[in-house]
Motif scaffolding. Structure first.
Motif, short mmCIF file in Angstrom:
data_model
loop_
_atom_site.label_atom_id
_atom_site.label_comp_id
_atom_site.label_asym_id
_atom_site.label_seq_id
_atom_site.Cartn_x
_atom_site.Cartn_y
_atom_site.Cartn_z
N GLY A 135 25.86 -5.21 -15.86
CA GLY A 135 25.94 -6.37 -16.76
C GLY A 135 24.72 -7.28 -16.60
N PHE A 136 24.32 -7.53 -15.35
CA PHE A 136 23.15 -8.40 -15.13
C PHE A 136 21.87 -7.74 -15.68
N ILE A 137 21.79 -6.43 -15.53
CA ILE A 137 20.60 -5.73 -16.04
C ILE A 137 20.55 -5.85 -17.57
N LYS A 163 20.63 -1.75 -5.52
CA LYS A 163 19.16 -1.87 -5.41
C LYS A 163 18.46 -0.79 -6.24
N ARG A 164 19.03 0.45 -6.19
CA ARG A 164 18.40 1.54 -6.97
C ARG A 164 18.52 1.26 -8.47
N LYS A 213 15.33 0.87 -10.90
CA LYS A 213 15.17 1.74 -12.07
C LYS A 213 14.95 0.90 -13.33
N ALA A 214 15.62 -0.25 -13.40
CA ALA A 214 15.48 -1.11 -14.58
C ALA A 214 14.17 -1.88 -14.54
N ALA A 240 21.27 6.24 -9.89
CA ALA A 240 20.74 4.88 -10.10
C ALA A 240 21.35 4.24 -11.34
N ILE A 241 22.52 4.73 -11.72
CA ILE A 241 23.26 4.11 -12.84
C ILE A 241 24.71 3.95 -12.44
N LYS A 242 25.47 3.22 -13.23
CA LYS A 242 26.92 3.11 -12.99
C LYS A 242 27.54 4.45 -13.41
#
Ligand code: G6P
Length: 442
Positions: free
Chosen positions: A23-25, A56-57, A61-62, A301-303
């Motif tokens: 969400g923050f990304i 962190k990953r 990545k973002a 590195a993703i949900k």
């Protein structure tokens, strides 16, 4: 403000954290978070490290300049925070399993936020939240507390009643889940749906529902008699309402209403799960173990999509859109738990309610609804009384008050059964209920 925002998440080791980070990304362009502090306790250290590394990953990545800090030192984290989010579970999932299994062993519904389970989750959680608020008063007095910890309504009530920290918002994914579910039923984008929500947490009704500003309540209500359509969260399966009943009720229900308007069916289902060792806590324990195995993968590195099997889907959307609207003074409408201030006439003025609010930089401003329809008003008032008495029991550690809360809960059949459940649960959760046991020892 220009240096960016400091967020502190208590219960940072939760399996839901990747949801929040996503969400923050996604909203970084409108909510420039500079620091994200994930806080946990010693017992959650391993989970914090695993999920923190994934966070962190994800941020790397973002390609965003958000610093992620992992810590067991809550006070160090809270210093100068702008927003504090809480998503912890006192006693972890083992405590939830007891909240579910002990009442069921007495033939009474066992659920994490309803009935005896909800009472005990409140008794364990409220002293911890009050402690966090005490630290916030000292270390970040201007910060907003966005509470996700259940029972979110009771927790919000306790903070409003027993502290002078008014910057608290209780948040739940049920209303956003209903909005998303209705959008799916009507095959339209979520942004075109608006629902007037009013009630309490896990006891909220949709008084009207609009598509592009035009009421489609009758159509949606008719759709709710289909079992496929009547649940909007993964943890409660839909069973479909009797069409005549839901038409007469004439408001949108939330999934948790099934525990009240389908008492027996829900109890029978849970008793079966009790026998099979598949109560929700037991299912979630397995799901969590699988999730943490996935989170350990250094290439992830993703949900992971598997997180959507949990009941809290869309929780980050709800949390991050709320924080962004406070930060940006957006004045949009969102359903949250906040001080009633007359929004619902039959609920005490200073109690917590879950209602559609205009979200401003001074916080949520509840939209005045007048009152709830007479058919649902009594149940909502009864649950509010239960929440208030339960919060008082949590603060005082008084046995009689806890028994009172237990017995006035509409899912508890009698004072005798209530007392038996209370005694067994007090003993089972002893280590997390110091207030009750200090008294006995004294
Ligand atoms: C929901 C509720 C949340 C709750 C979650 C439980 O939809 O709104 O308050 O925490 O379900 O989901 P779980 O996967 O833990 O059973």
């Amino acid at each position: 403000m220009t240096q960016g925002i400091k967020i502190v998440t208590i219960g940072g080791g939760s399996s839901y954290t990747p949801e929040l980070v996503e969400g923050f990304i996604k909203r970084y362009h409108e909510l420039p978070v500079r620091e994200l502090w994930l806080v946990d306790i010693e017992a959650g250290k391993e989970k914090l490290e695993i999920v923190g590394s994934l966070a962190k990953r994800m941020i790397e990545k973002a390609g965003l300049p958000i610093d992620v800090h992992l810590t067991l030192d809550r006070r160090a984290a809270l210093k100068d925070a702008d927003y504090v989010t809480t998503q912890f579970r006192v006693g972890l999932l083992d405590a939830r399993a007891k909240d579910e299994r002990i009442p069921l062993s007495h033939g009474v519904l066992g659920q994490e936020t309803n009935g005896p389970g909800g009472l005990f989750k409140g008794l364990r959680t409220i002293p911890v939240i009050l402690d966090i608020v005490k630290d916030m008063k000292e270390l970040c007095p201007d910060a907003w507390l966005i509470n996700f910890t259940n029972p979110a309504g009771m927790v919000t009530e306790a903070v409003l009643r027993y502290t002078d920290h008014k910057k608290i918002v209780g948040l739940c994914n049920v209303p956003i889940g209903i909005e998303m579910g209705v959008a799916k039923l009507l095959n339209v984008d979520h942004s075109r749906i608006r629902i007037d929500f009013a009630g309490l947490n896990h006891m909220v009704f949709g008084l009207d529902v609009y598509l592009d500003g035009v009421s489609v309540k009758d159509k949606v209500i008719n759709l709710l008699s289909n079992p496929e359509n009547s649940s909007f969260v993964k943890n409660i399966k839909g069973q479909g309402w009797e069409p005549e009943f839901i038409r007469a009720l004439n408001v949108l229900t939330c999934p948790y209403h099934m525990y009240y308007y389908k008492k027996d069916e829900m109890l029978q289902k849970e008793l079966k799960n009790f026998k099979d060792g598949t109560t929700r806590a037991e299912v979630v324990q397995k799901l969590e173990a699988e999730l943490f195995e996935l989170y350990k993968d250094p290439n992830l590195a993703i949900k992971p999509p598997q997180l959507e099997e949990r009941g809290g889907a869309y929780y980050s959307d709800a949390a991050v859109r709320l924080i962004s609207s406070i930060y940006n003074d957006k004045r949009d409408i969102q359903p949250v738990n906040t001080i009633n201030n007359g929004a619902i006439a039959s609920i005490p003025y200073k109690s917590a309610v879950e209602v559609s609010c205009v979200i401003t930089k001074e916080g949520p401003k509840p939209i005045i609804n007048g009152d709830l329809p007479v058919a649902v008003r009594g149940l909502v008032q009864q649950i509010k009384s239960f929440e208030r008495v339960a919060a008082e029991a949590a603060v005082t550690g008084n046995y009689d008050t806890a028994l009172l809360a237990m017995v006035i809960n509409p899912l508890v059949p009698s004072d005798k059964v209530g007392k038996a459940i209370l005694d067994e649960m007090l003993e089972a959760h002893k280590e997390y209920l110091p207030k009750f046991f200090q008294k006995v020892e004294a």
